[in-house]
Motif scaffolding. Structure first.
Motif, short mmCIF file in Angstrom:
data_model
loop_
_atom_site.label_atom_id
_atom_site.label_comp_id
_atom_site.label_asym_id
_atom_site.label_seq_id
_atom_site.Cartn_x
_atom_site.Cartn_y
_atom_site.Cartn_z
N UNK A 205 1.03 -1.14 0.01
CA UNK A 205 0.03 0.15 0.01
C UNK A 205 0.84 1.25 0.00
N UNK A 206 0.71 2.16 -1.08
CA UNK A 206 1.53 3.20 -0.99
C UNK A 206 0.81 4.73 -0.53
N UNK A 207 -0.43 4.41 -0.09
CA UNK A 207 -1.02 5.56 0.58
C UNK A 207 -2.18 6.05 -0.62
N UNK A 208 -2.68 7.44 -0.06
CA UNK A 208 -3.61 8.20 -1.04
C UNK A 208 -3.26 8.41 -2.42
N UNK A 209 -3.81 8.43 -3.37
CA UNK A 209 -3.49 8.92 -4.76
C UNK A 209 -4.67 9.86 -5.32
N UNK A 210 -4.40 10.77 -6.11
CA UNK A 210 -5.53 11.90 -6.54
C UNK A 210 -5.88 11.34 -7.85
N UNK A 211 -6.85 11.79 -8.22
CA UNK A 211 -7.63 11.48 -9.42
C UNK A 211 -6.65 12.09 -10.74
N UNK A 212 -6.03 13.18 -10.47
CA UNK A 212 -5.36 13.95 -11.38
C UNK A 212 -3.83 13.13 -11.86
N UNK A 213 -3.71 12.12 -10.87
CA UNK A 213 -2.58 11.41 -11.09
C UNK A 213 -2.48 9.91 -11.82
N UNK A 214 -3.79 9.66 -12.02
CA UNK A 214 -4.06 8.24 -12.44
C UNK A 214 -3.50 7.93 -13.89
N UNK A 215 -3.76 8.54 -14.71
CA UNK A 215 -3.10 8.47 -15.94
C UNK A 215 -1.55 8.54 -16.10
N UNK A 216 -1.27 9.16 -15.00
CA UNK A 216 0.21 9.28 -15.07
C UNK A 216 0.97 7.88 -14.47
N UNK A 217 0.21 6.99 -14.23
CA UNK A 217 0.74 5.67 -13.46
C UNK A 217 1.25 5.78 -12.04
N UNK A 218 0.53 6.58 -11.33
CA UNK A 218 0.94 6.66 -10.02
C UNK A 218 0.87 5.54 -9.15
N UNK A 219 0.12 4.45 -9.72
CA UNK A 219 -0.03 3.19 -8.76
C UNK A 219 -0.41 2.21 -9.82
N UNK A 220 -0.19 0.91 -9.57
CA UNK A 220 -0.57 -0.23 -10.48
C UNK A 220 -1.86 -0.64 -10.27
N UNK A 221 -2.39 -0.49 -8.89
CA UNK A 221 -3.83 -0.87 -8.67
C UNK A 221 -4.37 0.55 -7.68
N UNK A 222 -5.51 0.66 -8.35
CA UNK A 222 -6.14 2.01 -7.41
C UNK A 222 -7.56 1.46 -7.03
N UNK A 223 -7.62 1.76 -5.68
CA UNK A 223 -8.92 1.44 -4.97
C UNK A 223 -9.92 2.42 -4.69
N UNK A 224 -11.18 2.22 -4.90
CA UNK A 224 -12.19 3.23 -4.41
C UNK A 224 -13.70 2.43 -4.65
#
Lengths: 340, 340
Positions: A205-224
């Protein structure tokens, strides 16, 4: 042989696009048996030969505007329902459909059934990271309208398992979609989910990510949660479609110079369109069920169908769902969710 | 004279971009008095003359990484805090800042204060409708992380009031952001909000709208909770930014032909960029407070500052906030929200 139950009648271009996709996939995967549910005469029109194919004729089908749960209950002979029933009865290993999403969710939940321990299966897609040949898995994209923090924890576990086993990513980074990156940010739901995800040893778990960064590949799995996931996916799609349309109009309105420019840029514009097309990763998985239940866009074409069959092939080959069943049932991963 | 309290020190390019924007706006609006809060010597560097300008010197300012509520409470002499205090004390009619968003929200709530009857002011922006010289107002974009259905009803009323009075739209269409258009769709929150919005006589509620349709101009006002609104706005921004970057890369990578094409298409590409730039509509309004509190992007330039001053001018000219105060206080519109 892997056995895939295909809802041949689901989707705007069914059965043509579906069967043409199956014909493409058959060439690459001689180890798949395709069970085609639908109108036999129509299916035969688009089929090349019957190698590795079984046609199960039925006249009934679920329409895109049918009320999902009612349709599943009343149309017992619908192609989608029969396909789901085949999985339940152990006659097929996975279902593919491009039909009514809500009905497929209902068929998955009520006919195929949940993995014991997974309370709320989530809809997951692999979405594109811009400018890279890489994607990220996001869930829930809308199977549920209301989720609890415990469900989000399970999505982290499920998504991570998929990224590892199906997409071959070592130690996939799991991010929680939130309205800020700081630990203290968020709604009651995401704050609680943050704590649960932080305490889960089986994921990175790498913590919180923002929607603006999703398409930049900020995480391999995004949970919502399913409500937010649905809104975010549709926002991304709507923005991309609008921009492409605007670019097209701008070219058209800019006269000879613009058209000439566009002609020279043809390859660049195509590469842009390709970057947006995430059907190369396959369809959406209703994840957390006892077997792979996979959905593609209703307007899908043969290539997207073939890509999705490839995805199902990988899911069956890696036994990702079977392993999940074992791990959840033995309690190796994931705490029980408390029902309210 | 209208009196606008300007946080001259807020934003990445402050005070330069802020003061240059004020200089632009002064030419168009001789009926505005600008109260500039910040370091006098730095402010003077970018100011043309002192006509209609008051400089209120202070050395303290709030930084972008300051914890909002703490910053407001401890930095009593910060430019943003003094500007908010001026509004509270009746010395200014509105605040403008490009600084720390959270701090401005806190200053708005704790110093300027809510309109009596509005429980949770929402952050509202006018976003662009693609291909049309038209926008739509959306709120809450993130002032709140958790909202109740009654708040969403109030956002419908507030947004409709703004669209009517400030954007001059007759009978603005109000839509509820949801995961499907049917009345029965949605989360517990949106289902309840749908009922409340449907029953409200002062607005033209058109029902549920989906995120995919927002940029098509499906509604003039879009109502949502702050968590979803924030995620949707950031998804739209992230997708647009990524696509523009991808297009740029595609041109660069496509060699002489692509560059030649891009040269011919220069005007089209600029028009695309313009279509995305919603700073022409001004900044984000923290709506539901006793005075206009307006925020622009931290990275904002002089033109965006001037556009935002124009927006504040219209808000003051039309007395939109004053009218709202009257209507909420006399109970002409909007039911009281029950606290839990």
């Amino acid at each position: 042989m892997m056995r895939i139950a295909v809802d041949a009648m689901g989707g705007d271009n069914a059965p043509k696009a579906i069967i043409e996709g199956v014909v493409l996939a058959k060439k690459n995967f001689p180890d798949i048996e395709f069970q085609l549910y639908g109108k036999e005469a129509e299916i035969r029109k688009y089929l090349d030969d019957e190698k590795n194919v079984k046609i199960i004729h039925t006249d009934e089908k679920i329409n895109s505007d049918d009320e999902p749960v009612k349709a599943i209950r009343r149309k017992k002979q619908a192609s989608m329902v029969l396909a789901a029933q085949a999985v339940k009865d152990g006659e097929a290993d996975a279902i593919f459909s491009a039909g009514n999403t809500g009905a497929l969710l209902a068929a998955g939940l009520f006919i195929v059934g949940r993995i014991k321990g997974v309370e709320r299966p989530g809809l997951m897609s692999t979405l594109p990271v811009m400018g890279k040949d890489q994607g990220f898995d996001m869930l829930d994209l809308g199977a549920n309208a209301d989720n609890k923090a415990e469900h989000l924890l399970q999505y982290g576990i499920l998504g991570s398992f998929y990224a590892k086993n199906v997409r071959n990513i070592t130690n996939p980074k799991v991010g929680l979609l939130n309205n800020g990156t700081e630990e203290t940010k968020g709604s009651e739901l995401t704050k609680k989910a943050f704590q649960l995800l932080s305490a889960e040893p089986s994921i990175n778990f790498i913590g919180n990510v923002e929607a603006r960064e999703l398409l930049n590949g900020v995480a391999d799995v995004v949970v919502t949660d399913g409500f937010t996931g649905n809104a975010v996916l549709k926002s991304i799609e709507g923005t991309a479609l609008n921009l492409m349309a605007l670019l097209k109009d701008a070219i058209k309105d800019s006269g000879t110079k613009g058209k000439m420019g566009a002609f020279f840029m043809k390859d660049s514009l195509y590469s842009l369109k390709d970057a947006l097309d995430y059907s190369r990763y396959g369809g959406a998985v209703l994840f957390g069920l006892k077997a792979p239940v996979i959905k593609t866009h209703g307007a899908t074409g043969p290539e997207a169908v073939a890509n999705t069959i490839k995805q199902i092939h990988t899911m069956l080959e890696t036994n990702v769902v079977g392993d999940l069943v074992t791990q959840f049932e033995t309690g190796t991963i994931a705490p029980e969710v408390q029902s309210d």
